[in-house]
Design an enzyme around this catalytic site. Structure first.
Site, PDB file in Angstrom:
ATOM      1  N   PHE A 152      -1.312  16.113   4.073  1.00 30.35           N
ATOM      2  CA  PHE A 152      -1.763  15.445   2.852  1.00 30.35           C
ATOM      3  C   PHE A 152      -0.632  15.458   1.839  1.00 30.35           C
ATOM      4  O   PHE A 152      -0.124  16.513   1.467  1.00 30.35           O
ATOM      5  CB  PHE A 152      -3.026  16.100   2.278  1.00 30.35           C
ATOM      6  CG  PHE A 152      -3.721  15.185   1.319  1.00 30.35           C
ATOM      7  CD1 PHE A 152      -4.559  14.179   1.774  1.00 30.35           C
ATOM      8  CD2 PHE A 152      -3.484  15.291  -0.048  1.00 30.35           C
ATOM      9  CE1 PHE A 152      -5.167  13.289   0.892  1.00 30.35           C
ATOM     10  CE2 PHE A 152      -4.094  14.413  -0.940  1.00 30.35           C
ATOM     11  CZ  PHE A 152      -4.938  13.413  -0.465  1.00 30.35           C
TER      12      PHE A 152
ATOM     13  N   ARG B 295       0.138  12.194  -9.389  1.00 26.20           N
ATOM     14  CA  ARG B 295       0.679  10.842  -9.184  1.00 26.20           C
ATOM     15  C   ARG B 295       2.065  10.700  -9.798  1.00 26.20           C
ATOM     16  O   ARG B 295       2.890   9.928  -9.349  1.00 26.20           O
ATOM     17  CB  ARG B 295      -0.232   9.790  -9.837  1.00 26.20           C
ATOM     18  CG  ARG B 295      -1.555   9.587  -9.144  1.00 26.20           C
ATOM     19  CD  ARG B 295      -2.206   8.315  -9.676  1.00 26.20           C
ATOM     20  NE  ARG B 295      -3.619   8.220  -9.354  1.00 26.20           N
ATOM     21  CZ  ARG B 295      -4.119   7.772  -8.209  1.00 26.20           C
ATOM     22  NH1 ARG B 295      -3.302   7.396  -7.253  1.00 26.20           N
ATOM     23  NH2 ARG B 295      -5.409   7.701  -8.016  1.00 26.20           N
TER      24      ARG B 295
ATOM     25  N   GLU C 162       0.850  -1.197   0.000  1.00 26.83           N
ATOM     26  CA  GLU C 162       0.000   0.000   0.000  1.00 26.83           C
ATOM     27  C   GLU C 162       0.886   1.248   0.000  1.00 26.83           C
ATOM     28  O   GLU C 162       1.993   1.242   0.555  1.00 26.83           O
ATOM     29  CB  GLU C 162      -0.906  -0.078   1.238  1.00 26.83           C
ATOM     30  CG  GLU C 162      -1.808   1.093   1.485  1.00 26.83           C
ATOM     31  CD  GLU C 162      -2.848   1.361   0.409  1.00 26.83           C
ATOM     32  OE1 GLU C 162      -2.441   1.495  -0.758  1.00 26.83           O
ATOM     33  OE2 GLU C 162      -4.035   1.486   0.732  1.00 26.83           O
ATOM     34  N   ASP C 163       0.392   2.305  -0.611  1.00 27.95           N
ATOM     35  CA  ASP C 163       1.161   3.554  -0.621  1.00 27.95           C
ATOM     36  C   ASP C 163       1.218   4.191   0.762  1.00 27.95           C
ATOM     37  O   ASP C 163       2.277   4.562   1.246  1.00 27.95           O
ATOM     38  CB  ASP C 163       0.596   4.551  -1.658  1.00 27.95           C
ATOM     39  CG  ASP C 163      -0.916   4.754  -1.553  1.00 27.95           C
ATOM     40  OD1 ASP C 163      -1.555   4.162  -0.651  1.00 27.95           O
ATOM     41  OD2 ASP C 163      -1.460   5.509  -2.376  1.00 27.95           O
TER      42      ASP C 163
ATOM     43  N   ASP D 119      -3.440   5.464   6.534  1.00 23.61           N
ATOM     44  CA  ASP D 119      -3.952   6.689   7.160  1.00 23.61           C
ATOM     45  C   ASP D 119      -4.846   6.270   8.332  1.00 23.61           C
ATOM     46  O   ASP D 119      -4.342   5.968   9.411  1.00 23.61           O
ATOM     47  CB  ASP D 119      -4.691   7.484   6.073  1.00 23.61           C
ATOM     48  CG  ASP D 119      -5.202   8.829   6.540  1.00 23.61           C
ATOM     49  OD1 ASP D 119      -4.665   9.371   7.502  1.00 23.61           O
ATOM     50  OD2 ASP D 119      -6.160   9.349   5.928  1.00 23.61           O
TER      51      ASP D 119
HETATM   52  P1  IMP Z   1      -6.998   4.704   5.080  1.00 22.86           P
HETATM   53  O1  IMP Z   1      -8.030   3.661   4.776  1.00 22.86           O
HETATM   54  O2  IMP Z   1      -7.593   5.894   5.769  1.00 22.86           O
HETATM   55  O3  IMP Z   1      -5.809   4.165   5.815  1.00 22.86           O
HETATM   56  O4  IMP Z   1      -6.563   5.316   3.717  1.00 22.86           O
HETATM   57  C1  IMP Z   1      -5.702   4.726   2.888  1.00 22.86           C
HETATM   58  C2  IMP Z   1      -5.806   5.335   1.509  1.00 22.86           C
HETATM   59  O5  IMP Z   1      -6.154   6.719   1.543  1.00 22.86           O
HETATM   60  C3  IMP Z   1      -4.466   5.277   0.845  1.00 22.86           C
HETATM   61  O6  IMP Z   1      -4.358   4.114   0.096  1.00 22.86           O
HETATM   62  C4  IMP Z   1      -4.480   6.492  -0.045  1.00 22.86           C
HETATM   63  O7  IMP Z   1      -5.023   6.136  -1.292  1.00 22.86           O
HETATM   64  C5  IMP Z   1      -5.390   7.452   0.624  1.00 22.86           C
HETATM   65  N1  IMP Z   1      -4.637   8.492   1.348  1.00 22.86           N
HETATM   66  C6  IMP Z   1      -4.506   8.650   2.676  1.00 22.86           C
HETATM   67  N2  IMP Z   1      -3.755   9.698   2.990  1.00 22.86           N
HETATM   68  C7  IMP Z   1      -3.359  10.228   1.813  1.00 22.86           C
HETATM   69  C8  IMP Z   1      -2.514  11.344   1.467  1.00 22.86           C
HETATM   70  O8  IMP Z   1      -1.955  12.067   2.302  1.00 22.86           O
HETATM   71  N3  IMP Z   1      -2.355  11.552   0.136  1.00 22.86           N
HETATM   72  C9  IMP Z   1      -2.913  10.782  -0.820  1.00 22.86           C
HETATM   73  N4  IMP Z   1      -3.703   9.735  -0.538  1.00 22.86           N
HETATM   74  C10 IMP Z   1      -3.930   9.451   0.763  1.00 22.86           C
HETATM   75 MG    MG Z   2      -4.339   3.873  -1.832  1.00 22.09          MG
END
Ligand code: IMP
Ligand code: MG
Length: 177
Positions: free
Chosen positions: A149, A162, A96-97, A100
């Protein structure tokens, strides 16, 4: 107006990805791994990580519902595209990138655990650990970052940025009159 502030350079990313690749190669020596990248954000990370892994490796991609144009999580995760292969008795590494809230990774972890892999590990290039809602342990973390962000190296805001080489923080700035 939005401004991009360089945050993690492509050189720092490359060094970190090499280090993660070495750790994975060490942990899975003599075995095979299947890397599963979460589209689209993890595309570049998976491509670079796969080339730093020296054990037998294959890869696949999945797609889940995303933020859309917003920077807040909707709280609901949906699977849009599944893997093309079976995961039973395989060493699976979810790639995963960024983690969050952790909602996406904990959803995916439960989804894949139900398929009885031999091992399931998680690699995330970035970890905004201070934002976690769903507790999920990440085995291979690139950088722990504060609540900002970020875009670039696969990560977007409404599909933009991207293709930036470096990871940048997106800042709002009031334009001078
Ligand atoms: P989570 O489910 O809240 O952990 O979110 C994960 C997904 O939210 C990641 O795979 C990203 O695609 C997106 N995301 C969360 N924070 C960022 C950010 O700072 N920039 C870009 N995408 C984000
Ligand atoms: Mg993602």
């Amino acid at each position: 107006m939005q401004q991009l502030r360089p945050f993690i350079t492509h050189r720092q990313i490359a060094d970190k990805v090499a280090e993660l690749g070495q750790r994975i190669s060490h942990d899975f020596r003599g075995e095979s791994v299947v890397l599963i990248g979460v589209l689209k954000g993890a595309g570049f990370f998976l491509a670079d990580l796969a080339r730093q892994i020296t054990v037998d490796a294959t890869f696949d991609f999945i797609s889940v519902s995303s933020y859309g144009d917003r920077t807040q999580h909707s709280g609901e995760v949906r699977l849009l595209k599944d893997v093309d292969q079976t995961l039973g008795d395989r060493n699976v590494i979810l790639v995963e990138d960024i983690a969050d809230t952790g909602l996406t990774l904990s959803y995916l972890k439960n989804l894949f655990l139900a398929r009885h892999p031999r091992q399931l590990k998680i690699a995330a290039l970035l970890d905004k650990s201070c934002r976690r809602i769903a507790p999920v342990s990440i085995d291979y973390v690139g950088f722990v970052i504060p609540d900002e962000f970020v875009v670039g190296y696969g990560m977007d805001l409404a599909e933009r940025y991207r293709n930036l080489k470096d990871i940048c923080v997106l800042e709002s700035s009031s334009s001078a009159m």
